[in-house]
Scaffold this active site. Structure first.
Site, PDB file in Angstrom:
ATOM      1  N   SER A  69      46.906 -10.956 -16.290  1.00 20.28           N
ATOM      2  CA  SER A  69      46.364 -11.643 -15.125  1.00 20.28           C
ATOM      3  C   SER A  69      45.667 -12.902 -15.637  1.00 20.28           C
ATOM      4  CB  SER A  69      45.375 -10.729 -14.394  1.00 20.28           C
ATOM      5  OG  SER A  69      44.623 -11.494 -13.479  1.00 20.28           O
TER       6      SER A  69
ATOM      7  N   ARG B  11      35.608 -21.072  -7.696  1.00 15.52           N
ATOM      8  CA  ARG B  11      35.610 -20.392  -6.380  1.00 15.52           C
ATOM      9  C   ARG B  11      34.793 -21.132  -5.324  1.00 15.52           C
ATOM     10  NH1 ARG B  11      40.109 -18.827  -8.191  1.00 15.52           N
ATOM     11  NH2 ARG B  11      40.111 -17.038  -9.566  1.00 15.52           N
TER      12      ARG B  11
HETATM   13  N1  ARG Z   1      36.250 -12.371 -15.865  1.00 19.63           N
HETATM   14  C1  ARG Z   1      36.313 -13.718 -15.436  1.00 19.63           C
HETATM   15  C2  ARG Z   1      35.385 -13.950 -14.281  1.00 19.63           C
HETATM   16  O1  ARG Z   1      34.976 -13.024 -13.657  1.00 19.63           O
HETATM   17  C3  ARG Z   1      37.720 -14.155 -15.147  1.00 19.63           C
HETATM   18  C4  ARG Z   1      38.283 -13.788 -13.827  1.00 19.63           C
HETATM   19  C5  ARG Z   1      39.665 -14.270 -13.690  1.00 19.63           C
HETATM   20  N2  ARG Z   1      40.198 -14.057 -12.367  1.00 19.63           N
HETATM   21  C6  ARG Z   1      41.457 -13.693 -12.116  1.00 19.63           C
HETATM   22  N3  ARG Z   1      41.790 -13.528 -10.870  1.00 19.63           N
HETATM   23  N4  ARG Z   1      42.346 -13.442 -13.062  1.00 19.63           N
HETATM   24  O2  ARG Z   1      35.040 -15.057 -13.991  1.00 19.63           O
END
Ligand code: ARG
Length: 403
Positions: A174, A94
């Site tokens: 997802s 990110r």
């Molecule tokens: N739980 C993980 C995190 O917070 C994975 C997040 C994955 N994001 C997504 N948009 N599917 O880093």
């Protein structure tokens, strides 16, 4: 209200609908930015899709090398794993995405940054806090969080506006993916008691047969060569992922604490990152002085928490980076990983020109140079306080001899 926004664009359903939604419902012009952090996919198609959805401009940034060198490498040197397990896959990508969003916003004179995250996850936190850190003047738009569309409604919206999306047989999961690993949530995984079905895995499908050794060269805590071949870090990570993953090793099944207060069940496939983290921390065991190693181990969970919580760009994180950087001065040498079926990857050997392991001190053989006679006085002084305490205050019921 923002008039022109730079949207973090993936080419998926949500961000494609978001492009048109922002134009129609929010009166905002959209510049789509797709950042390649090693997730795979055809970026030319993604670019065309953004334009077809209505973006005034669509930009593709190849950030693989930068992501590896400036984000993955520091996290690896910090042995960063959230809650002792998750190697921060999405959390790490990110900030580099935001860096490019902000650069595009400046270049195209946009007044906002937009993302396609929902309100229940961590990624919104990382996008928004990182944007605030780099460009506090920019607005933030989160259309997906606000629109309240179900998946079916989004598909309908896309059809109505002739937005090209390939909704592949409606995967219930997802998924987020980059160089450092793959994350899988939702569907049947939402029941923490249910075993993950084999279909969720992609990079850890066992296909290998015989065992193999991988020798990784580290320089100051950064992997620089694989089996004697120098490689840029992003290629090296890819290669380790491919090999180790083929042994079916590198899966994590955990219930984690999201920043937004929800416990969630997560599946991760991280053969490359877990293998490199294991190798790196093993080399530290060989090369790092004891007090430094122990103090670093105390700081590592904090480092991982900051990254997970969206604080990549923050003063504490920078200060910890400086500590970690200094700690890696002598983390140079080789680690040999051994992979075997089924599902095994271990450190089988390590060596370093600056290692602190001293054979003559450690051995029980004839070469022994340890001064055994020094031990007697050392142990006597080490235990002197306890000896005094036991004599004066020791508890009878514990065998002590109080006076
Ligand atoms: N739980 C993980 C995190 O917070 C994975 C997040 C994955 N994001 C997504 N948009 N599917 O880093």
């Amino acid at each position: 209200m923002a008039t022109r926004a730079v949207l973090a664009y993936s080419g998926g359903l949500d961000t494609s609908v978001a492009v048109r939604w922002m134009i129609e419902e929010m009166g905002t012009e959209v510049i789509a930015v797709a950042v390649d952090v090693g997730q795979g996919g055809d970026f030319e198609t993604i670019r065309e899709r953004a334009l077809a959805a209505g973006a005034v401009e669509a930009v593709v940034v190849d950030a693989r090398r930068e992501f590896a060198e400036d984000y993955v490498a520091p996290a690896l040197r910090a042995n960063a794993r959230y809650e002792g397990k998750y190697p921060l896959v999405s959390s790490l990508s990110r900030p580099v995405i935001v860096k490019h969003l902000v650069a595009a916003a400046r270049e195209h004179r946009a007044d906002a940054v937009a993302h396609g995250c929902t309100g229940k996850g961590n990624d919104q936190v990382r996008f928004e806090v990182s944007t605030a850190a780099l460009a506090p003047d920019l607005d933030i738009l989160a259309p997906v969080r606000g629109w309240g569309l179900t998946r079916e409604e989004s598909i309908e919206y896309a059809e109505r506006h002739a937005i090209p999306v390939t909704v592949t047989k409606a995967s219930p999961y997802s998924i987020d993916q980059n160089l450092w690993g793959r994350t899988i949530e939702c569907g049947v995984l939402e029941d923490p008691w249910e075993s993950p079905p084999e279909e969720v895995y992609e990079t850890t499908t066992p296909t290998a047969t015989g065992p193999c050794d991988l020798v990784i060269d580290f320089e100051q805590g950064v992997p620089v060569a694989l089996d004697g071949r120098s490689l840029p870090l992003h290629e090296l990570v890819d290669e380790v992922t491919r090999v180790v993953g083929s042994y079916g090793w590198g899966r994590i099944d955990m219930v984690e604490n999201r920043r937004v207060g929800i416990k969630s069940r997560e599946i991760y496939e991280c053969p490359g990152s877990l293998a490199l983290l294991m190798a790196h921390s093993d080399l530290e065991d060989l090369t790092m002085e004891r007090d430094l190693a122990h103090e670093k181990a105390r700081l590592e969970p904090r480092y991982a928490e900051l990254v997970y919580d969206g604080l990549w760009f923050s003063p504490l994180k920078s200060a910890l980076d400086a500590f970690v950087e200094e700690s890696q001065r002598h983390v140079t040498g080789q680690v040999r990983l051994r992979c075997e079926m089924p599902g095994r990857c271990i450190v089988a050997g390590r060596r370093s020109p600056v290692g602190l392991y001293d054979y003559d001190l450690a051995t029980y053989e004839a070469a022994d140079s340890f001064r055994h006679q020094d031990a007697e006085g050392f142990v006597r002084l080490w235990g002197l306080g306890i000896r005094t305490w036991a004599a004066r205050q020791g508890r009878k019921d514990e065998g002590g001899m109080p006076r």
